[in-house]
Design a protein around this motif. Structure first.
Motif, PDB file in Angstrom:
ATOM      1  N   ASN A 180       0.823  -1.209   0.000  1.00  0.00           N
ATOM      2  CA  ASN A 180       0.000   0.000   0.000  1.00  0.00           C
ATOM      3  C   ASN A 180       0.861   1.265   0.000  1.00  0.00           C
ATOM      4  OD1 ASN A 180      -2.456  -1.330  -0.010  1.00  0.00           O
ATOM      5  ND2 ASN A 180      -2.636  -1.373   2.214  1.00  0.00           N
ATOM      6  N   LEU A 181       1.927   1.233   0.825  1.00  0.00           N
ATOM      7  CA  LEU A 181       2.809   2.406   0.900  1.00  0.00           C
ATOM      8  C   LEU A 181       3.498   2.674  -0.432  1.00  0.00           C
ATOM      9  CD1 LEU A 181       4.431   2.020   4.413  1.00  0.00           C
ATOM     10  CD2 LEU A 181       3.331   4.079   3.555  1.00  0.00           C
ATOM     11  N   VAL A 182       3.995   1.624  -1.072  1.00  0.00           N
ATOM     12  CA  VAL A 182       4.679   1.795  -2.358  1.00  0.00           C
ATOM     13  C   VAL A 182       3.710   2.334  -3.400  1.00  0.00           C
ATOM     14  CG1 VAL A 182       5.917   0.636  -4.219  1.00  0.00           C
ATOM     15  CG2 VAL A 182       6.387   0.005  -1.857  1.00  0.00           C
ATOM     16  N   ASN A 183       2.484   1.819  -3.393  1.00  0.00           N
ATOM     17  CA  ASN A 183       1.482   2.329  -4.324  1.00  0.00           C
ATOM     18  C   ASN A 183       1.222   3.815  -4.106  1.00  0.00           C
ATOM     19  OD1 ASN A 183       0.618   0.390  -6.197  1.00  0.00           O
ATOM     20  ND2 ASN A 183      -0.530  -0.709  -4.641  1.00  0.00           N
ATOM     21  N   ILE A 184       1.116   4.199  -2.840  1.00  0.00           N
ATOM     22  CA  ILE A 184       0.913   5.610  -2.505  1.00  0.00           C
ATOM     23  C   ILE A 184       2.083   6.440  -3.007  1.00  0.00           C
ATOM     24  CG2 ILE A 184       0.839   7.244  -0.569  1.00  0.00           C
ATOM     25  CD1 ILE A 184      -0.686   4.969   0.958  1.00  0.00           C
ATOM     26  N   TYR A 185       3.272   5.942  -2.759  1.00  0.00           N
ATOM     27  CA  TYR A 185       4.490   6.661  -3.140  1.00  0.00           C
ATOM     28  C   TYR A 185       4.593   6.829  -4.653  1.00  0.00           C
ATOM     29  CZ  TYR A 185       9.558   7.459  -3.503  1.00  0.00           C
ATOM     30  OH  TYR A 185      10.797   7.952  -3.797  1.00  0.00           O
ATOM     31  N   VAL A 186       4.404   5.734  -5.380  1.00  0.00           N
ATOM     32  CA  VAL A 186       4.528   5.783  -6.843  1.00  0.00           C
ATOM     33  C   VAL A 186       3.434   6.654  -7.443  1.00  0.00           C
ATOM     34  CG1 VAL A 186       4.415   4.406  -8.951  1.00  0.00           C
ATOM     35  CG2 VAL A 186       5.714   3.568  -6.991  1.00  0.00           C
ATOM     36  N   THR A 187       2.211   6.546  -6.907  1.00  0.00           N
ATOM     37  CA  THR A 187       1.089   7.318  -7.427  1.00  0.00           C
ATOM     38  C   THR A 187       1.283   8.814  -7.208  1.00  0.00           C
ATOM     39  OG1 THR A 187      -0.426   5.492  -7.012  1.00  0.00           O
ATOM     40  CG2 THR A 187      -1.401   7.676  -7.252  1.00  0.00           C
ATOM     41  N   VAL A 218      12.741   3.554   3.867  1.00  0.00           N
ATOM     42  CA  VAL A 218      11.836   4.113   4.871  1.00  0.00           C
ATOM     43  C   VAL A 218      10.502   3.369   4.838  1.00  0.00           C
ATOM     44  CG1 VAL A 218      10.442   6.136   5.469  1.00  0.00           C
ATOM     45  CG2 VAL A 218      12.878   6.408   4.996  1.00  0.00           C
ATOM     46  N   MET A 219       9.991   3.125   3.644  1.00  0.00           N
ATOM     47  CA  MET A 219       8.702   2.458   3.521  1.00  0.00           C
ATOM     48  C   MET A 219       8.770   0.997   3.952  1.00  0.00           C
ATOM     49  SD  MET A 219       6.894   4.078   0.194  1.00  0.00           S
ATOM     50  CE  MET A 219       8.238   3.733  -0.918  1.00  0.00           C
ATOM     51  N   LEU A 220       9.906   0.364   3.721  1.00  0.00           N
ATOM     52  CA  LEU A 220      10.059  -1.011   4.184  1.00  0.00           C
ATOM     53  C   LEU A 220       9.894  -1.070   5.697  1.00  0.00           C
ATOM     54  CD1 LEU A 220      10.865  -4.001   3.990  1.00  0.00           C
ATOM     55  CD2 LEU A 220      13.244  -3.274   4.083  1.00  0.00           C
ATOM     56  N   TYR A 221      10.598  -0.175   6.408  1.00  0.00           N
ATOM     57  CA  TYR A 221      10.493  -0.193   7.866  1.00  0.00           C
ATOM     58  C   TYR A 221       9.115   0.245   8.339  1.00  0.00           C
ATOM     59  CZ  TYR A 221      15.426  -1.276   8.304  1.00  0.00           C
ATOM     60  OH  TYR A 221      16.634  -1.907   8.241  1.00  0.00           O
ATOM     61  N   ALA A 222       8.453   1.094   7.552  1.00  0.00           N
ATOM     62  CA  ALA A 222       7.067   1.433   7.886  1.00  0.00           C
ATOM     63  C   ALA A 222       6.196   0.193   7.759  1.00  0.00           C
ATOM     64  CB  ALA A 222       6.558   2.547   6.979  1.00  0.00           C
ATOM     65  N   LEU A 269       6.135  11.390   5.340  1.00  0.00           N
ATOM     66  CA  LEU A 269       4.819  11.745   5.864  1.00  0.00           C
ATOM     67  C   LEU A 269       3.877  10.545   5.782  1.00  0.00           C
ATOM     68  CD1 LEU A 269       2.989  15.088   5.227  1.00  0.00           C
ATOM     69  CD2 LEU A 269       1.775  12.947   4.869  1.00  0.00           C
ATOM     70  N   SER A 270       3.868   9.869   4.640  1.00  0.00           N
ATOM     71  CA  SER A 270       2.989   8.708   4.450  1.00  0.00           C
ATOM     72  C   SER A 270       3.344   7.585   5.420  1.00  0.00           C
ATOM     73  CB  SER A 270       3.093   8.204   3.013  1.00  0.00           C
ATOM     74  OG  SER A 270       2.706   9.196   2.093  1.00  0.00           O
ATOM     75  N   SER A 271       4.648   7.373   5.634  1.00  0.00           N
ATOM     76  CA  SER A 271       5.079   6.290   6.515  1.00  0.00           C
ATOM     77  C   SER A 271       4.627   6.530   7.946  1.00  0.00           C
ATOM     78  CB  SER A 271       6.603   6.142   6.454  1.00  0.00           C
ATOM     79  OG  SER A 271       7.018   5.775   5.158  1.00  0.00           O
TER      80      SER A 271
END
Length: 393
Positions: A255-262, A293-297, A328-330
């Motif tokens: 979900n985080l990666v999708n948010i980031y890429v989008t 960062v997103m991995l650890y999130a 911020l997202s994480s």
């Protein structure tokens, strides 16, 4: 029984040869003094060793005194003390415990013990010493764990040529390896900027029918993002969703990666330019750090996120909207609203990156698309409280 005695003898001689070379070279002082101070409240072996104030003091003499007083100590006790010492970065004392275990035949060393010993040899005496120790090991002790430990030492020192030579030896062996080995060589390629080699490692992992873990996917995604190959990132995310080992942590990461890429517009012109600066992080490397960062999130490890974010902010690289979106997202997905507010304010007050309300709206939409309505609402309220006007209702 005879074969075991021969193995123990070879193991002991190998270790003694290695240690003798190191001690005779002057790498470590042989003037040890046991500065144990009696304390009746915590009079156990671990406390005695931890009361050694200087690395040159001898943990070996403390163990010998403890045993000489009629106390017994199990191999599990020694392993735990060594683990605690490593956590405290007391590597020399941890290595002395390892040496004690090697020199006493009643202790049967595991593959993990040998692997830890290689790591400690690297930290105390250097990679050359660890390499010699590994080569002197009996064939039965050259296992997947010891190979991986030596590869880790090469990767940490960015010794690409040595790491690749060892990797080829590993591929030619009949041993079975976990994803950890492949993660090590992928980490090396990421650290030296050879991101194009990561995919071939993933292919080899799949050929060997090794199950990738979340770190494998993170490194793979990071390499594609660093090369700005966002279509491949989406394909990897789809593969992750179909992975039988996919759990809640993986789904949160997806979900985080999708948010980031989008939301982060990775293909914009300003993101492609790899601007080198004094403290050494390029725009391409920023993307890799963002995915870390997103991995650890995804794993729920806020402390790691804090550490990475602090380190990145200390560089002189120009921060982009993408970087703020990532952190911020994480924090938002982990529910740490205090930190979300702090990042939001840092972004608004930044002198290097203009605050971008359209990027915030993209994040808001991405959270909604991922079905994270509560998080989207939190961000919506934050934007309103910050005197911003989100377009999403």
């Amino acid at each position: 029984m005879a074969s075991r005695s021969l193995f123990l003898s070879l193991r002991r001689r190998s270790s003694q040869r290695c240690m003798s070379r190191l001690l005779s070279s002057g790498s470590v002082s042989t003037e040890y003094t046991d500065d144990y101070i009696n304390n009746s409240e915590t009079d156990d072996l671990r406390s005695r060793i931890f009361r050694l104030r200087l690395p040159k003091r001898s943990a070996t003499s403390v163990i010998e005194k403890w045993v000489g007083e009629g106390n017994r100590i199990s191999i599990s006790d020694l392993r735990q003390i060594s683990k605690d010492l490593r956590k405290s970065q007391r590597f020399k004392h941890a290595l002395e415990i390892s040496e004690w275990m090697v020199s006493h035949e009643e202790y049967k060393l595991s593959d993990t013990d040998y692997a830890i010993r290689i790591d400690l040899m690297t930290k105390v005496f250097g990679i050359d010493a660890a390499e010699r120790y590994f080569e002197d090991l009996p064939l039965t002790a050259k296992t997947s764990e010891t190979y991986t430990a030596l590869l880790h030492s090469y990767a940490a020192a960015k010794l690409t040529e040595k790491a690749e030579e060892l990797y080829e030896r590993i591929k030619g062996s009949k041993l079975s390896f976990s994803a950890l080995l492949y993660n090590e060589i992928m980490t090396l390629y990421m650290s030296v900027g050879q991101v194009e080699k990561v995919s071939s490692v993933v292919e080899e992992l799949k050929r060997q029918k090794v199950e990738p873990d979340i770190f494998t996917y993170n490194l793979w995604i990071s390499s594609c993002a660093a090369a700005l190959n966002i279509d491949q990132v989406q394909r990897i995310l789809n593969e992750m969703r179909c992975d039988s080992g996919c759990n809640d942590d993986w789904q949160r990461y997806i979900n985080l990666v999708n948010i980031y890429v989008t939301a982060s517009r990775l293909t914009s012109a300003d993101s492609i330019s790899p601007i080198e600066i004094e403290k050494g992080i390029t725009q391409r490397e920023w993307i890799t750090y963002d995915f870390l960062v997103m991995l650890y999130a995804g794993l729920g490890d806020k402390d790691k996120i804090d550490q990475i974010w602090k380190s990145l902010r200390m560089t002189k690289q120009k921060m982009t909207s993408r970087n703020y979106i990532c952190i911020l997202s994480s924090y938002l997905i982990l529910g740490h609203m205090k930190e979300v507010g702090e990042v939001f304010n840092q972004w608004k007050q930044s002198t290097t990156t203009e605050f971008d309300i359209s990027a915030c709206n993209s994040v808001l939409s991405a959270f909604e698309d991922a079905g994270l309505m509560e998080k989207a609402n939190d961000l919506h309220m934050l934007l309103i409280s910050g005197n911003c006007s989100p377009t999403n209702k």
